[in-house]
Design an enzyme around this catalytic site. Structure first.
Site, PDB file in Angstrom:
ATOM      1  CG  HIS A  24      -2.004  -1.044   1.130  1.00  0.00           C
ATOM      2  ND1 HIS A  24      -3.313  -0.759   0.843  1.00  0.00           N
ATOM      3  CD2 HIS A  24      -1.936  -2.399   1.242  1.00  0.00           C
ATOM      4  CE1 HIS A  24      -4.025  -1.885   0.797  1.00  0.00           C
ATOM      5  NE2 HIS A  24      -3.202  -2.890   1.043  1.00  0.00           N
ATOM      6  CG  ASP A 121      -4.980   2.202   1.732  1.00  0.00           C
ATOM      7  OD1 ASP A 121      -4.100   1.874   0.931  1.00  0.00           O
ATOM      8  OD2 ASP A 121      -5.792   1.396   2.233  1.00  0.00           O
TER       9      ASP A 121
END
Ligand code: UDP
Ligand code: UDP
Length: 461
Positions: A24, A121
């Site tokens: 990520h 995110d």
């Protein structure tokens, strides 16, 4: 409104908040670097502490390369109920960040000049959107996997008993075999992955836009279905901005061994940053690599989290195998800069666990792949790579971490020979490399999308 340097163009101020794990963080870092090079003022909010050492080192590298980026730390609160601590450490950290999200309110409100947008995110969508809404800051979600996976993410909460059918049906998307769905999502009981998928997936609709590290020529069908409202009505724009190019500062110490190998002769083997393989499978894999007769560079991982990985390499793979490896191969246990490895002229193929970043990096460098998906989105990713003709996927190979299903060295050697001898894969990878670069080059589809986005931020700055 703030203005940049010598022209009077307004400078947008964008804050970004990633989640846990290199898979990520890496695309976030690339986006941060790209925005900064496009004269966007960036505040990067970094969750503290991180799960792995690789993450904290990546932050340090980024901030020392770009001193103009403002760093703000989000100090994570401990969870009162730590019953889910036994689950995956990265998903546990997603939950820690989600539960600390309220700390963002004063942080975001204090930033100056006022924010044009926050980019978060995907795992944080459900907890961050109420905060940005209250502050009236546009919220963009950065989805760090493919558009196909995004389709599953946003529709998951609408699926009725997905485990009951052989295929999961999502409107506008080709049915997905049940065995490609991340297993935790099919469990009856709740788990951290299912919670974030359900809650954040549902909330995605309320964002201002969804950025995806993908591009038209590999993921066009899903992108079209999403943007035509076929997957879910009322979705904000899905903006493909990938493949986000690796930045120069990511380079580390070069690997001298590679320099001594002939061009395109080496098979690079890695299962990413957080996938541990069983001891038995490690040994069979090593045996297979040696038997294949190919040169190889093999990164071994024994633990999901780097700081817990203390076993000596030789104890992990055994003295006998260690000696055999030395004939044509190189085995390491430490972090290698994968981007640098894939860009090396000696590297000809990649045996990959199919993490989305690994895939986009291999496409970027035109390296054909042997696909061995392990977890999460990786089977869906493997299918995509196979379809575009740059990888080979042996579907009956199980998960490398499962001590009960071990793929034997002989089979690994045979498959490796088949893949490395496939001239079509090599030719196609060279084409796909050009397409990847065209997508983000001037006038390319992803270049234009990002440009439009920055322009829209400027006009509201
Ligand atoms: N990576 C690396 N060196 C390693 C392992 C991983 O540089 O030894 C990088 C890799 O290039 C990629 C990221 O870490 O950018 C891993 O993300 P990916 O989505 O491929 O898989 P994950 O690790 O999340 O399973
Ligand atoms: N996992 C991982 N990398 C990922 C996604 C998942 O290492 O990108 C690990 C993680 O430990 C997680 C577990 O795999 O808890 C479950 O993933 P998966 O969805 O494949 O379920 P499993 O096959 O283990 O039941």
């Amino acid at each position: 409104m703030s203005t940049s340097g010598n022209n009077l163009q307004p400078t947008p101020h964008i804050a970004l908040l990633p989640s846990a794990g290199m898979g990520h963080l890496t695309p976030f870092i690339r986006l941060v670097a790209l925005l900064t090079s496009n004269n966007v003022k960036v505040t990067f909010i970094t969750p503290h502490p991180t799960v792995s050492i690789s993450e904290s080192e990546s932050f340090s590298q980024l901030f020392s390369t770009f001193p103009q980026i403002t760093r703000k730390q989000l100090h994570l609160l401990p969870l009162e109920d730590s019953s889910s601590k036994s689950e995956d450490p990265f998903y546990y950290h997603f939950e820690l960040i989600r539960r600390s999200s309220h700390l963002l309110s004063p942080l975001l409100a204090s930033l100056s000049p006022p924010l044009s947008a926050l980019v978060t995110d995907m795992s944080l969508t459900s907890t961050v959107i109420p905060i940005t809404d209250a502050l009236q800051i546009p919220n963009y979600i950065f989805f760090t996997s493919s558009a196909k996976m995004l389709s599953l993410f946003i529709s998951f909460h609408t699926l009725v008993d997905p485990k009951a059918k052989d295929f999961v049906e999502i409107s506008g998307i080709e049915p997905i075999p049940r065995s490609w769905i991340p297993p935790p999502l099919l469990e009856d009981t709740n788990n951290l992955m299912k919670i974030y998928f359900t809650q954040s997936g549902k909330k995605m609709k309320e964002s201002s836009g969804i950025l995806v590290n993908t591009y038209e020529s590999i993921d066009g069908e899903s992108l079209a279905a999403l943007n035509k409202g076929l997957v879910l009505k009322g979705l904000p724009p899905v903006i493909a901005i990938g493949p986000l190019p690796p930045f120069k500062f990511e380079k580390s110490q070069p690997l001298a061994w590679l320099d001594d190998q002939p061009a395109k002769s080496v098979l690079y083997v890695s299962f990413g940053s957080r996938t541990a393989i069983s001891r038995e499978q490690i040994r069979e894999l090593g045996d297979g690599l040696v038997r294949s007769g190919k040169r190889f560079l093999w990164v071994v991982k024994d633990k999901k989290v780097d700081q817990e990985d203390e076993v000596e390499l030789v104890d992990l793979i055994g003295h006998g195998l260690m000696e055999r490896v030395k004939e044509r191969g190189m085995v390491v246990k430490n972090w290698l800069n994968q981007e640098e490895v894939l860009s090396h002229p000696a590297v000809g193929w990649f045996l990959s666990h199919c993490g989305w970043n690994s895939i986009t990096e291999a496409l970027w460098h035109g390296v054909p792949m042997l696909l061995w998906p392990q977890h999460g989105d990786q089977k869906i990713n493997a299918d995509l790579v196979e379809r575009i003709g740059v990888g080979m996927w042996v579907k009956n190979w199980g998960l490398g971490g499962d001590p009960l299903v071990v793929v034997k060295g002989k089979e690994i050697a045979e498959t490796t020979a088949k893949m490395t001898g496939n001239e079509f894969l090599r030719l196609r990878s060279a084409q796909v490399k050009d397409e990847a670069r065209m997508a983000v080059g001037e006038g390319g589809s992803s270049y234009e999308r990002l440009n439009d986005l920055i322009e829209s931020w400027k006009s509201s700055a």
